[in-house]
Enzyme design. Structure first.
Site, PDB file in Angstrom:
ATOM      1  N   GLY A  13     125.666  68.009 -53.576  1.00 16.80           N
ATOM      2  CA  GLY A  13     126.226  69.179 -52.773  1.00 16.80           C
ATOM      3  C   GLY A  13     127.025  68.495 -51.822  1.00 16.80           C
ATOM      4  O   GLY A  13     127.459  68.247 -50.333  1.00 16.80           O
ATOM      5  N   GLY A  16     128.811  70.026 -48.960  1.00 19.62           N
ATOM      6  CA  GLY A  16     128.562  70.784 -47.203  1.00 19.62           C
ATOM      7  C   GLY A  16     127.992  70.191 -46.630  1.00 19.62           C
ATOM      8  O   GLY A  16     128.773  69.080 -46.201  1.00 19.62           O
ATOM      9  N   GLN A  17     127.997  71.011 -45.596  1.00 17.21           N
ATOM     10  CA  GLN A  17     127.951  70.624 -44.673  1.00 17.21           C
ATOM     11  C   GLN A  17     126.974  69.375 -43.992  1.00 17.21           C
ATOM     12  O   GLN A  17     126.869  68.073 -43.661  1.00 17.21           O
ATOM     13  CB  GLN A  17     126.930  71.662 -43.650  1.00 17.21           C
ATOM     14  CG  GLN A  17     126.630  71.580 -41.885  1.00 17.21           C
ATOM     15  CD  GLN A  17     125.552  72.116 -40.700  1.00 17.21           C
ATOM     16  OE1 GLN A  17     125.083  72.708 -41.779  1.00 17.21           O
ATOM     17  NE2 GLN A  17     125.459  72.037 -40.127  1.00 17.21           N
ATOM     18  N   ASP A  58     127.550  70.888 -62.060  1.00 11.49           N
ATOM     19  CA  ASP A  58     126.362  71.904 -61.331  1.00 11.49           C
ATOM     20  C   ASP A  58     125.512  71.966 -62.041  1.00 11.49           C
ATOM     21  O   ASP A  58     124.762  71.390 -62.985  1.00 11.49           O
ATOM     22  CB  ASP A  58     126.900  73.223 -62.401  1.00 11.49           C
ATOM     23  CG  ASP A  58     126.578  74.686 -62.519  1.00 11.49           C
ATOM     24  OD1 ASP A  58     125.249  74.598 -62.043  1.00 11.49           O
ATOM     25  OD2 ASP A  58     126.710  75.695 -63.498  1.00 11.49           O
ATOM     26  N   TYR A 148     115.252  82.560 -49.891  1.00 15.22           N
ATOM     27  CA  TYR A 148     115.926  81.387 -49.421  1.00 15.22           C
ATOM     28  C   TYR A 148     114.310  80.738 -49.453  1.00 15.22           C
ATOM     29  O   TYR A 148     114.308  80.076 -49.981  1.00 15.22           O
ATOM     30  CB  TYR A 148     117.639  81.194 -48.432  1.00 15.22           C
ATOM     31  CG  TYR A 148     117.293  80.208 -47.647  1.00 15.22           C
ATOM     32  CD1 TYR A 148     117.768  78.376 -48.475  1.00 15.22           C
ATOM     33  CD2 TYR A 148     116.895  79.905 -46.128  1.00 15.22           C
ATOM     34  CE1 TYR A 148     117.626  77.203 -48.030  1.00 15.22           C
ATOM     35  CE2 TYR A 148     116.907  78.140 -46.141  1.00 15.22           C
ATOM     36  CZ  TYR A 148     117.742  77.365 -46.996  1.00 15.22           C
ATOM     37  OH  TYR A 148     117.760  76.197 -46.549  1.00 15.22           O
ATOM     38  N   ILE A 178     121.226  72.626 -38.469  1.00 16.51           N
ATOM     39  CA  ILE A 178     121.274  71.712 -37.843  1.00 16.51           C
ATOM     40  C   ILE A 178     123.012  71.892 -37.576  1.00 16.51           C
ATOM     41  O   ILE A 178     123.694  72.857 -37.770  1.00 16.51           O
ATOM     42  CB  ILE A 178     121.693  70.752 -39.286  1.00 16.51           C
ATOM     43  CG1 ILE A 178     120.887  70.940 -40.375  1.00 16.51           C
ATOM     44  CG2 ILE A 178     122.961  68.969 -39.382  1.00 16.51           C
ATOM     45  CD1 ILE A 178     119.534  70.275 -39.400  1.00 16.51           C
TER      46      ILE A 178
HETATM   47  N1  SER Z   1     120.232  76.153 -42.012  1.00 16.15           N
HETATM   48  C1  SER Z   1     119.933  77.035 -42.758  1.00 16.15           C
HETATM   49  C2  SER Z   1     119.904  78.640 -42.426  1.00 16.15           C
HETATM   50  O1  SER Z   1     120.120  79.356 -41.354  1.00 16.15           O
HETATM   51  C3  SER Z   1     118.221  77.058 -41.981  1.00 16.15           C
HETATM   52  O2  SER Z   1     117.106  75.744 -43.132  1.00 16.15           O
HETATM   53  O3  SER Z   1     119.881  79.117 -43.585  1.00 16.15           O
END
Ligand code: SER
Length: 327
Positions: A13, A16-17, A58, A148, A178
């Site tokens: 990842g 990603g951020q 992947d 999630y 974050i």
């Molecule tokens: N930053 C994440 C979200 O908003 C939370 O873990 O899905």
């Protein structure tokens, strides 16, 4: 901070951020060639590609993880690839597949190959409406309402199981939202706390997708990176939580954040137009009790709302000015 105990590291990842910043800290500490970056769909930046090995991976394909682990002699995995809360609600089946099957693959490869350590991020999304809203204790009710969040609760339990049953050193943090200046997040509910900076600097206007009084736990990226490294470098005898540690830092409403930005950009105007993400935000708590992380491995954030805002505005302004000068 002390030098890392781990040998060769794989980070998933990385486009990603969090991955896009954690990778550079890990490379700085361990040497670029010892930290393999793995991304999936997004194109990696040139700086990332030039600072060490990069692989397309992947993580739902276990044999693809095994291949990289064998090829590079990987000892530890930071498994950051995953689908966030808002994106997950658009395709719950995919979110379950990507988040759960990938974690299971990583844990299985780590078990079979006897790897030293695994890091996997959990989230404030493990909590739900039945959880206390303020100062959430480490051990509490976990009945999330997003898929999630469900994958994060299941993942925490799976990590704890692998530690208990197979002795795997797999550590985890419940990341709050974050805030960062390098790579924007994608598909999360807390994304507004990053978007607001980009729009305030570029357009002096932002339409926020949660109500002004929405309060959520947040953390600035430098604190997120230092917490992650500190946890992973802690002596195993100090770790008492093998599900996932609460991690607190900042806690403010969307309006408090807008007001703080206004101190630096006086003509900034923020309006509020809640969408489906409001319901997700309302199911999460406002602040966390991270006493266990503080006691067990010395967690302490450096940034407050004001110092985080100043740093974000400074960094993004400098970047946008640089981009404008180049074009
Ligand atoms: N930053 C994440 C979200 O908003 C939370 O873990 O899905």
């Amino acid at each position: 901070m002390t030098a890392s105990r781990t040998g060769r590291i794989l980070v998933t990842g990385v486009t990603g951020q969090i991955g896009s910043e954690l990778i550079f800290e890990l490379r700085k500490r361990n040497g670029g060639e010892n930290v393999v970056a793995a991304g999936h769909k997004r194109v990696p930046s040139e700086t990332l590609q030039n600072s060490g090995p990069y692989e397309t991976l992947d993580t739902t394909d276990k044999s693809a993880i095994e291949k990289i682990v064998n090829e590079y002699g990987i000892d530890s995995i930071y498994h950051l690839a995953g689908i966030l809360s808002a994106a997950g609600e658009k395709n719950p089946q995919l979110a379950w597949h990507v988040n759960m099957d990938s974690l299971h693959n990583v844990l299985e490869v780590a078990r079979e190959k006897n790897l030293q350590q695994v890091f996997w991020p959990s989230s404030i999304a493990v909590f739900g409406p039945e959880t206390p809203r303020r100062n959430v204790p480490q051990e509490t009710v976990l009945i999330p309402r997003t898929v999630y969040g469900v994958t994060k609760v299941a993942g925490e339990l799976l990590c704890n199981y692998y530690h208990d049953r197979f002795g795997l050193d797999v550590r985890s943090l419940r990341y709050p939202g974050i805030i960062s200046s390098e790579t924007p997040p994608g598909g999360g509910t807390t994304d507004y706390a990053v978007e607001i900076f980009y729009e305030a600097i570029k357009k002096k206007r932002y339409k926020c997708f949660v109500r002004r009084d929405t309060v959520l736990p947040m953390l600035y990226m430098p604190d997120c990176i230092s917490a992650t490294i500190k946890l992973m470098e802690a002596d195993p005898s100090k770790i008492e939580i093998w599900t996932s540690y609460n991690l607190g830092g900042l806690s403010f409403s969307a309006e408090e954040l807008a007001d703080e930005i206004k101190k630096l950009i006086p003509d900034f105007v923020c309006s509020y137009q809640p969408d489906f993400r409001q319901k997700i935000a309302d199911s999460w708590p406002m602040s966390l009790d991270d006493g266990a992380a503080r006691k067990d491995w010395g967690w302490k954030p450096d940034y407050d709302l004001s110092s985080m805002t100043m740093d974000m505005v400074k960094k993004l302004t400098r970047r946008f000015e640089g981009e404008a000068a180049e074009s």
